[in-house]
Design an enzyme around this catalytic site. Sequence first.
Site, PDB file in Angstrom:
ATOM      1  N   LYS A 262       0.713  -1.163   0.048  1.00 19.04           N
ATOM      2  CA  LYS A 262       0.000   0.133   0.183  1.00 19.04           C
ATOM      3  C   LYS A 262       0.904   1.207  -0.007  1.00 19.04           C
ATOM      4  O   LYS A 262       2.029   1.253   0.782  1.00 19.04           O
ATOM      5  CB  LYS A 262      -0.925  -0.044   1.178  1.00 19.04           C
ATOM      6  CG  LYS A 262      -1.850   1.077   1.294  1.00 19.04           C
ATOM      7  CD  LYS A 262      -2.650   1.051   2.554  1.00 19.04           C
ATOM      8  CE  LYS A 262      -3.778   2.150   2.580  1.00 19.04           C
ATOM      9  NZ  LYS A 262      -4.625   2.048   3.987  1.00 19.04           N
TER      10      LYS A 262
ATOM     11  N   SER B  46      -9.600   1.950   3.223  1.00 15.16           N
ATOM     12  CA  SER B  46      -8.700   2.612   2.168  1.00 15.16           C
ATOM     13  C   SER B  46      -7.833   1.652   1.516  1.00 15.16           C
ATOM     14  O   SER B  46      -7.098   1.940   0.621  1.00 15.16           O
ATOM     15  CB  SER B  46      -7.962   3.804   3.095  1.00 15.16           C
ATOM     16  OG  SER B  46      -7.136   3.009   4.347  1.00 15.16           O
TER      17      SER B  46
ATOM     18  N   SER C 284      -9.683  -0.299   7.352  1.00 12.59           N
ATOM     19  CA  SER C 284      -9.029  -0.111   6.006  1.00 12.59           C
ATOM     20  C   SER C 284      -8.574  -1.247   5.633  1.00 12.59           C
ATOM     21  O   SER C 284      -8.145  -1.279   4.412  1.00 12.59           O
ATOM     22  CB  SER C 284      -8.149   1.021   6.118  1.00 12.59           C
ATOM     23  OG  SER C 284      -8.825   2.305   6.115  1.00 12.59           O
TER      24      SER C 284
END
Lengths: 485, 96
Positions: free
Chosen positions: A79, A154, A178
């Site tokens: 990420k 997210s 997330s």
Amino acid sequence: MTELNWLSIKEAHDQLTSRQISSVELTQACLDRIDAVEDRVQSFLTLTPEIALAQAKEADRMLAAGEGGPLTGVPVQIKDVMCTKGVTTTCASRMLENFVPVYDATVVERLTTQGAVMLGKGNMDEFAMGSSCENSAFHPTHNPWDLDRVPGGSSGGAAASVASGEAIYALGSDTGGSVRQPAAFCGVVGLKPTYGLVSRYGLIAFASSLDQIGPVGRSVADCATVLNAIAGHDPRDATSVAREPQDYTANLGQNIKGMRLGVPEEYFVDGMEPGIRKAIDDALATLEGLGASVRPVSLPTTRYALACYYIIAPSECSANLARYDGVKYGYSYQGTTDMWEAMEKTREYGFGPEVTRRVMLGTYALSTGYYDAYYLKAQQARTLIRQDFERVFQDVDALVTPTSPVTAFKIGAMVDDPVQMYLTDVCTLPVNIAGLPGLSVPCGFSDGLPVGMQLIGPHFSEETLLRTAHAYESATQWSQARAAL
Amino acid sequence: MPLERSQVEHIAALARIGLTEEEILMFGEQLSHILEQFEVLEELDTTGVAPTGHAGGLQTVMREDVPQDSLDSEDVLKNAPNREGEFFRVNAVLEE
């Protein structure tokens, strides 16, 4: 034969160590898959094929020398909130569009040392603030199960890359859900470890008392293997906890007879999709069939979690994001010689709307005259929420809830209504507030879209959660399902 | 109670974020709606409840003070928007 990009970590490791395949072949299979589907899925912000192939060659050398570990030569997406030395790390923000870290996050360092292969950096909501990946300043990511829908957020890039077979596994971060919510939306497994189990050094800060890095994988065993690699004390993160290292894969095959599971009724909120309720009910029946006992429990403070979270997280965010002043790194407005105007314009143009909203919310909650009513009150609510969990964990080993009250929604459906968007995380937020571990495992479909079951346990009960989820996963076929792309 | 325009402007000034006219209106409305959601906390009796800052339970962590190298100054300056030699270049802070 399974295409190489769909192998589990264990299968990949076995084939790599027995020299049936090379890491270069495995990596090339992932890169080919990315070539084939990435224009539709868009799970990456940066692709690093040259680095990946170089790392794969090095991994092959390690494997030939009998070195390395379970992740050596296995391709991963990281990420874009974790610093990668020499590779742009944007946090999906214009503010960091050209930011190139000069050091690796501890988790990245640990993976690299083991010979991991980095395919690239995963898309996300800007600064990890959001539940749909639509807050990325660069592009949305599409859910592999339905390209018109969001992958969750997210860590939407992480979940979508794993679900679409682009990456074998991914690293995400979880501040209020997330990792777990996108894992649920994309039909993969996601784990948010106990606060302090995984080092946050090099994780670009959103809300420091809530942030935690966690794995996304296509199976529980894969997540356990990744957790083994990333967990552990790090002197560079003062909140990382010194514990004896544990092998989270060791007990995965054990049964769950006698496991006491609690079902908090408060998590089955009004407006929850009926298909989710049914999937969870079926999952509970499966778990009972495996020998677990299931009982209703009550967590009455659940109704305060959303407010508590949306005061604490923005407050911490407003303090953390004060560093983006256009001086040391990041976007910098150059059209004025006035210091304050430069700073205001830097932040106006550098931050997207959700980040601005949260910085303002936090600034307000911490400002003179409102601190006691908001921030202090939320911290007190946090104590009560934590105590609620401690109380039920005297009677049960783990809790079972839906991961989200909704399945993946249409892109654009909630962008104008922040509160509705925040509510998609209502089942995951309390876990971060209390610093607990939480895991989402696929448990069926509602109208053709994946549903996730969340397991929550006491601090450092990852072994219990992984074992329970593994037993459930082994008894069902949900984790084998693949999106048709 | 909805936020007044002056409050939105005050918050933006504290946060050092410039806002357009449209944004002042939009954030005023949205933040007011979010603040309404916080009213639920008023029903929670928190008398005598100690605040939780973070859930990890760790107290201040100490370590030995061992001298070690910090980042190389070239690395530190690598991402600087504006530099002059070994320094970050900034707009004038003090007025003449």
